[in-house]
Design a protein around this motif. Structure first.
Motif, mmCIF file in Angstrom:
data_model
loop_
_atom_site.group_PDB
_atom_site.id
_atom_site.type_symbol
_atom_site.label_atom_id
_atom_site.label_comp_id
_atom_site.label_asym_id
_atom_site.label_seq_id
_atom_site.Cartn_x
_atom_site.Cartn_y
_atom_site.Cartn_z
ATOM 1 N N ASN A 111 0.833 -1.202 0.000
ATOM 2 C CA ASN A 111 0.000 0.000 0.000
ATOM 3 C C ASN A 111 0.869 1.254 0.000
ATOM 4 N N ARG A 113 -2.069 1.514 -3.111
ATOM 5 C CA ARG A 113 -2.296 0.933 -4.431
ATOM 6 C C ARG A 113 -3.223 1.833 -5.219
ATOM 7 N N TRP A 163 -12.191 -4.050 1.838
ATOM 8 C CA TRP A 163 -10.792 -4.231 1.484
ATOM 9 C C TRP A 163 -10.555 -4.273 -0.018
ATOM 10 N N LEU A 164 -11.562 -3.927 -0.791
ATOM 11 C CA LEU A 164 -11.463 -4.098 -2.241
ATOM 12 C C LEU A 164 -10.347 -3.273 -2.866
ATOM 13 N N ASP A 165 -10.017 -2.136 -2.271
ATOM 14 C CA ASP A 165 -8.979 -1.269 -2.831
ATOM 15 C C ASP A 165 -7.622 -1.450 -2.144
ATOM 16 N N ASP A 166 -7.530 -2.389 -1.228
ATOM 17 C CA ASP A 166 -6.307 -2.574 -0.457
ATOM 18 C C ASP A 166 -5.362 -3.537 -1.155
ATOM 19 N N ALA A 170 -5.916 -7.202 -3.275
ATOM 20 C CA ALA A 170 -5.988 -6.867 -4.698
ATOM 21 C C ALA A 170 -6.091 -8.132 -5.542
#
Length: 257
Positions: A111, A113, A163-166, A170
C-alpha cells in the motif's frame, strides 16, 4: 516436528511475549518477521537462553526476518530471493533444519495501491514464485512460512467489501498467491480447516481483536514431499490478547517425523 510463523512486530519491544510463547508452546522451529532491529540488536542471548539457535537478517526500524530452532542448528542457504534488486530490505531467509528446508518470508505490504510500493510487491511476488518453483524441482521437503500480506479469499477477511482497494486483497495479489499454490504447494491451515473462519492478524484499532475483525495473512505452505506428513495446523489466537502483544498471532503446523 512443530513449525511456526510469527510476525512479532518488533522483537525487542515484544521480547517478553515471544519468550513466554516459546516457553509455553515449545515450537521446534519458528520463522519470525518484522524484527524491526539491525543485526547487532537481535536478542541472541535471550533466544539462546530459551533453548533456541537462531539465524537472522535484520534491518533498522523496518522488516527483518529470523529463523529459530531447538532441533538442530539451522544451516542457512539463502537470505534474499534470487534477482532481488533491493537486498537491503530484509524479507527472506532460508535454512535446512532437521531434514526440512524452511523458507521464512515477509512479503511487502504494497500500500498504497496503485503506486511504486504496490509494483514492488508484485515484483517481489514474481521472484518468490520463480524461486518456489526451483525449490519444488529439487524434490526436497520444503516449507514456506511467513507473513504473506495477502488474504487469499473472502473467507480470509472480516467484511471483505471494505478491502477491495487494499493491496492485501488486490486481485493481482490474490492471483499470484494461487499461482504459487498451483505449483503444488499445500496451504496447511486452510487444508485442515476448509470451512472455518480463521484469522491471524487483528488491528490494534477499533477493538478488532475483541470483535474478531481479523485477516488471515500468515501462511505455511508445504511441498508435496512434506504435505502427507501434516497432522495439525492451528493459530495461537490467545497470544494476540496478551499484554503488549503483536497484532499478529503465531501460526503453527505439526508434521510427523
Amino acid at each position: 516436528m512443530k513449525i511456526a510463523t510469527y510476525n512479532v512486530n518488533g522483537i525487542n519491544g515484544r521480547l517478553p511475549v515471544l519468550l513466554r510463547w516459546l516457553e509455553e508452546r515449545a515450537p521446534d522451529v519458528v520463522c519470525l518477521q518484522e524484527l524491526k532491529a539491525p543485526d547487532e540488536k537481535f536478542p541472541a542471548a535471550a533466544i539462546e537462553a530459551a533453548g533456541y539457535q537462531a539465524i537472522w537478517h535484520g534491518q533498522k526500524s523496518w522488516n527483518g526476518v529470523a529463523l529459530l530452532s531447538r532441533v538442530g542448528t539451522p544451516v542457512e542457504t539463502r537470505r534474499a530471493l534470487p534477482g532481488d534488486p533491493d537486498a537491503q530490505q530484509s524479507r527472506y531467509i532460508e535454512a535446512a533444519v532437521n531434514g526440512v528446508l524452511i523458507a521464512g518470508l515477509y512479503l511487502p505490504n504494497g500500500n498504497p495501491r496503485p503506486g511504486p510500493k504496490f509494483d514492488y510487491k508484485l515484483a517481489w511476488f514474481e521472484r518468490l514464485i520463480a524461486h518456489a518453483a526451483e525449490l519444488l524441482a529439487t524434490g526436497m521437503p520444503v516449507i514456506i512460512a511467513g507473513d504473506f500480506n495477502v488474504m487469499p479469499t473472502e473467507r480470509d477477511v472480516y467484511k471483505p467489501e471494505r478491502w477491495l482497494d487494499d493491496a492485501l486483497f488486490a486481485p493481482e495479489v490474490r492471483a499470484a498467491f494461487f499461482r504459487l499454490l498451483d505449483q503444488g504447494w499445500t496451504d496447511a491451515l486452510r487444508t485442515l480447516h476448509p470451512d472455518e473462519t480463521i484469522y491471524t492478524f487483528w488491528d490494534y484499532f477499533r477493538n478488532a481483536y475483541a470483535r474478531n475483525a481479523g485477516l488471515r495473512i500468515d501462511h505455511l505452505l508445504l511441498s508435496p514431499s512434506v504435505s502427507p506428513r501434516l497432522v495439525a495446523a492451528e493459530v495461537d489466537r490467545d497470544v494476540r490478547g496478551w499484554e503488549k502483544s503483536s497484532d499478529h498471532a503465531p501460526v503453527w503446523i505439526e508434521i510427523e517425523g
